[in-house]
Write an enzyme that holds these catalytic residues in place. Structure first.
Site, short mmCIF file in Angstrom:
data_model
loop_
_atom_site.label_atom_id
_atom_site.label_comp_id
_atom_site.label_asym_id
_atom_site.label_seq_id
_atom_site.Cartn_x
_atom_site.Cartn_y
_atom_site.Cartn_z
N LYS A 35 0.73 -1.16 -0.06
CA LYS A 35 -0.11 -0.05 -0.03
C LYS A 35 0.82 1.36 -0.02
CE LYS A 35 -0.60 -0.22 5.15
NZ LYS A 35 -1.57 -0.28 6.12
N GLY A 40 9.49 -1.81 0.03
CA GLY A 40 10.87 -1.97 1.12
C GLY A 40 10.51 -2.01 2.45
N CYS A 43 11.91 -0.96 7.12
CA CYS A 43 13.45 -1.29 7.17
C CYS A 43 14.06 -0.30 5.98
CB CYS A 43 13.93 -2.68 6.75
SG CYS A 43 15.62 -2.50 6.40
N LYS A 52 20.45 4.45 9.95
CA LYS A 52 21.97 4.11 9.71
C LYS A 52 22.61 5.17 8.78
CE LYS A 52 20.79 1.60 12.26
NZ LYS A 52 19.59 0.97 12.52
N HIS A 450 46.33 -9.45 11.61
CA HIS A 450 46.92 -8.12 12.56
C HIS A 450 47.55 -7.24 11.64
CE1 HIS A 450 49.41 -6.25 15.63
NE2 HIS A 450 50.17 -6.34 14.74
C1 LIG Z 1 13.75 3.12 13.65
C2 LIG Z 1 13.93 1.44 13.16
C3 LIG Z 1 15.24 1.08 12.98
C4 LIG Z 1 15.37 -0.26 12.72
N1 LIG Z 1 16.61 -0.63 12.49
C5 LIG Z 1 16.81 -1.87 12.31
C6 LIG Z 1 18.13 -2.59 11.91
O1 LIG Z 1 19.04 -1.70 12.02
N2 LIG Z 1 18.34 -3.83 11.62
C7 LIG Z 1 17.22 -4.68 11.72
O2 LIG Z 1 17.42 -5.84 11.59
N3 LIG Z 1 16.11 -4.19 11.90
C8 LIG Z 1 15.85 -3.04 12.15
N4 LIG Z 1 14.48 -2.40 12.42
C9 LIG Z 1 13.47 -3.37 12.31
C10 LIG Z 1 12.85 -3.75 10.64
O3 LIG Z 1 12.61 -2.64 10.06
C11 LIG Z 1 11.82 -4.67 10.61
O4 LIG Z 1 12.12 -5.56 11.63
C12 LIG Z 1 11.44 -5.17 9.28
O5 LIG Z 1 11.11 -3.98 8.45
C13 LIG Z 1 10.32 -6.20 9.31
O6 LIG Z 1 10.15 -6.42 8.16
P1 LIG Z 1 8.59 -6.94 7.67
O7 LIG Z 1 8.70 -7.33 6.45
O8 LIG Z 1 8.00 -7.94 8.60
O9 LIG Z 1 7.57 -5.75 7.79
P2 LIG Z 1 7.59 -4.17 7.35
O10 LIG Z 1 8.90 -3.89 6.77
O11 LIG Z 1 7.00 -3.29 8.40
O12 LIG Z 1 6.54 -4.34 5.80
C14 LIG Z 1 5.45 -4.27 5.86
C15 LIG Z 1 4.76 -3.93 4.76
O13 LIG Z 1 3.56 -4.21 4.69
C16 LIG Z 1 2.52 -3.21 4.08
N5 LIG Z 1 1.17 -3.56 4.57
C17 LIG Z 1 0.94 -3.68 5.89
N6 LIG Z 1 -0.59 -3.91 5.89
C18 LIG Z 1 -0.91 -4.10 4.50
C19 LIG Z 1 -2.24 -4.40 3.62
N7 LIG Z 1 -3.28 -4.60 4.33
N8 LIG Z 1 -2.11 -4.36 2.13
C20 LIG Z 1 -1.06 -3.89 1.68
N9 LIG Z 1 0.04 -3.79 2.18
C21 LIG Z 1 0.51 -3.61 3.51
C22 LIG Z 1 3.34 -1.87 4.84
O14 LIG Z 1 2.99 -0.92 4.24
C23 LIG Z 1 4.70 -2.26 4.73
O15 LIG Z 1 5.37 -1.93 3.75
C24 LIG Z 1 14.19 -1.16 12.54
C25 LIG Z 1 12.97 -0.44 12.83
C26 LIG Z 1 12.85 0.83 12.94
C27 LIG Z 1 11.60 1.23 13.03
#
Ligand SMILES: Cc1cc2nc3c(=O)[nH]c(=O)nc-3n(C[C@H](O)[C@H](O)[C@H](O)COP(=O)(O)OP(=O)(O)OC[C@H]3O[C@@H](n4cnc5c(N)ncnc54)[C@H](O)[C@@H]3O)c2cc1C
Length: 471
Positions: A35, A40, A43, A52, A450
């Site tokens: 959506k 991406g 993350c 970062k 080293h």
């Molecule tokens: C500030 C911050 C820093 C971070 N730094 C790190 C780091 O350095 N290293 C690390 O490993 N992790 C880090 N994380 C955590 C990491 O970002 C998450 O663990 C990771 O993004 C999870 O991935 P995911 O695919 O589960 O979900 P998400 O990345 O949250 O993706 C979910 C996607 O689903 C979409 N979506 C949701 N519902 C719907 C729907 N009904 N229909 C269509 N689309 C939908 C959303 O728009 C979103 O794009 C950080 C998080 C934050 C907030």
């Protein structure tokens, strides 16, 4: 556009987009519903990458601020940060990476369906907003991720009381910044804005900073933060926060019941993230939930056949599931391979590296000393300080140490915990060591080049056997 697929994935974060690529590599016809305007997820757009990028700016400022020590002559003015340049560089990095995922979708012939998805009965996903249509799929993977959440009584107004979503995009450096929560997000922003010039205070409910890390790491971080001028109020609970046009009035209660009042330009709430399932129709589809998370088994199957879930939105029902990008991606690959009929082994969550990019950096994997003792191991530990190393002296980065937690009986390495320069990179060796069930002896016999920072890992292994060479 055809609307019948082998696999439909909801969410294009690091879980969903990686699962999509792996499914496509294994010959599946794949669509991803996302959506947001870019691919991406958290993350790339709100989390790992923007934070970062800001930390790299903070590091650049740190090095430039020590120009004299490096023998570099600067014009008279004290180095300062230009937030416009910081933000536009960060945005360019984010856009480059999200476009990169778009390219990978095209390369792998994955359809990006732009809109909001809802589960609509057996094998059906309805797009209720955006490119409205109904998709059919043999398998559905939910990867809807997480969103920042507050705690009861603290209302986020997104201007004065903010989350990480706003903290990555501040146009000005706040004069004062109070951060609620000292997990990875909290301490990373503390490092960024302290280096940029803010007066930073962290309030943590538990007795120590980065409470999931080994206690020795928490103590070292608190010591370093103190040196840098970051105040840490541990064992302290924010009880009230009232935003006004000029700032935020905060009340906090210390462990001994005393009330402390603070005033700040900005309060950053970094108390954790909750699952995104609103409007998804997961419960209506019969999926078992637990505390709002989607309950899955060790192969990421939900309670409904042919619907899987991965990433930040899931619980395995066995304590904390790490909300990390690389965990969601590993789960995405595992679920794609399982759907394609490959032999897949469950992920060992004890072998997941955890990296916190604050200054000094933290990298850890496996059991902390306390956890190892709780699990009944007879524990042997050894640590080695970075400061002794030639490489650390050259770089002017001598803070911190590497600590190894091992089982005394079989000499197996159970955990490695490091805080200090390059720890988020050095931890990779430790991850492999745990994965290969390495003994301390094997790490001792592994030759470390080293002069490198990695010598601290080898020396920590020697120290675990009571015989560090350079101590
Ligand atoms: C500030 C911050 C820093 C971070 N730094 C790190 C780091 O350095 N290293 C690390 O490993 N992790 C880090 N994380 C955590 C990491 O970002 C998450 O663990 C990771 O993004 C999870 O991935 P995911 O695919 O589960 O979900 P998400 O990345 O949250 O993706 C979910 C996607 O689903 C979409 N979506 C949701 N519902 C719907 C729907 N009904 N229909 C269509 N689309 C939908 C959303 O728009 C979103 O794009 C950080 C998080 C934050 C907030």
């Amino acid at each position: 556009m055809p609307n019948s697929y082998d696999v439909v994935i909801v969410g294009a974060g690091t879980g969903g987009y990686v699962a999509a690529i792996r499914c496509a590599q294994l010959g599946k016809k794949v669509a991803v519903v996302e959506k947001q305007k870019a691919l991406g997820g958290t993350c790339l757009i709100w989390g790992c990458i923007p934070t970062k990028a800001l930390l790299e700016h903070a590091h650049a400022l740190k090095v430039i601020s020590a120009a004299k020590e490096w023998g570099v002559t600067l014009p008279d003015a004290r180095p300062a940060i230009d937030m416009n340049q910081v933000q536009s560089r960060k945005d360019r990095i984010v856009t480059g990476l999200t476009k990169g995922v778009e390219f990978l979708f095209k390369k792998n012939k994955i359809d990006w369906i732009k809109g909001t998805a809802r589960l609509a009965g057996k094998g059906k996903v309805e797009i209720v907003e955006g490119d409205t249509q109904t998709l059919e799929a043999r398998d559905i993977i939910i990867a809807t991720g997480s969103t920042a959440r507050s705690v009861p009584g603290i209302e986020i107004d997104h201007t004065r009381i903010i989350t990480s979503d706003e903290a990555i995009a501040l146009k000005d450096v706040p004069r004062t910044l109070v951060i609620m929560g000292s997990g990875a997000v909290g301490v990373e922003f503390a490092s960024i804005y302290r280096r940029f010039g803010s007066d930073v205070t962290i309030i943590e409910l538990l007795p120590r900073l980065v409470p999931v890390e080994d206690e020795a790491v928490s103590a070292e971080l608190e010591k370093s933060f103190k040196k840098q001028g970051i105040k840490s109020l541990t064992g302290t609970k924010v009880t009230k926060a009232v935003a006004s046009a000029n700032g935020v009035d905060i009340e906090a209660q210390t462990a001994d019941g005393k009330t402390q009042k603070l005033a700040s330009d900005i309060l950053l709430v970094a108390t954790g993230r909750g699952p995104v399932t609103t409007g998804l129709g997961a419960e209506d589809a019969g999926i078992t939930m637990e505390r709002g998370y989607i309950k899955v088994d060790e192969m990421y199957r939900t309670s409904v056949p042919n619907i899987s879930a991965i990433g930040d939105v899931i619980t395995l029902g066995t304590g904390m599931h790490p909300q990390l990008a690389h965990v969601s991606s590993a789960e995405g690959i595992a679920v794609a391979e399982r759907i394609a009929g490959e032999q897949v082994r469950p992920i060992n969550y004890d072998h997941v590296p955890s990296c916190t990019y604050c200054d000094p950096e933290i990298g850890s994997v496996g059991l902390t000393e306390a956890e190892a003792r709780q699990r009944g191991y007879e524990v042997r530990v050894g640590s080695f300080p970075f400061g002794v190393l030639g490489r650390a002296k050259m770089a002017g980065e001598g803070e911190g140490f590497v600590k190894i937690v091992a089982d005394k009986k079989y000499d197996e390495i159970l955990g490695v915990h490091m805080i200090g320069p390059r720890s988020t990179e050095l931890v990779a060796e430790a991850v492999l060591a745990l994965r290969l069930e390495c003994t301390v002896e094997e790490l001792i016999k592994t030759i470390h080049a080293h002069p490198t920072f990695s010598e601290a890992v080898g020396e920590a292994a020697h120290a675990t056997h009571g015989a560090a060479i350079h101590l």
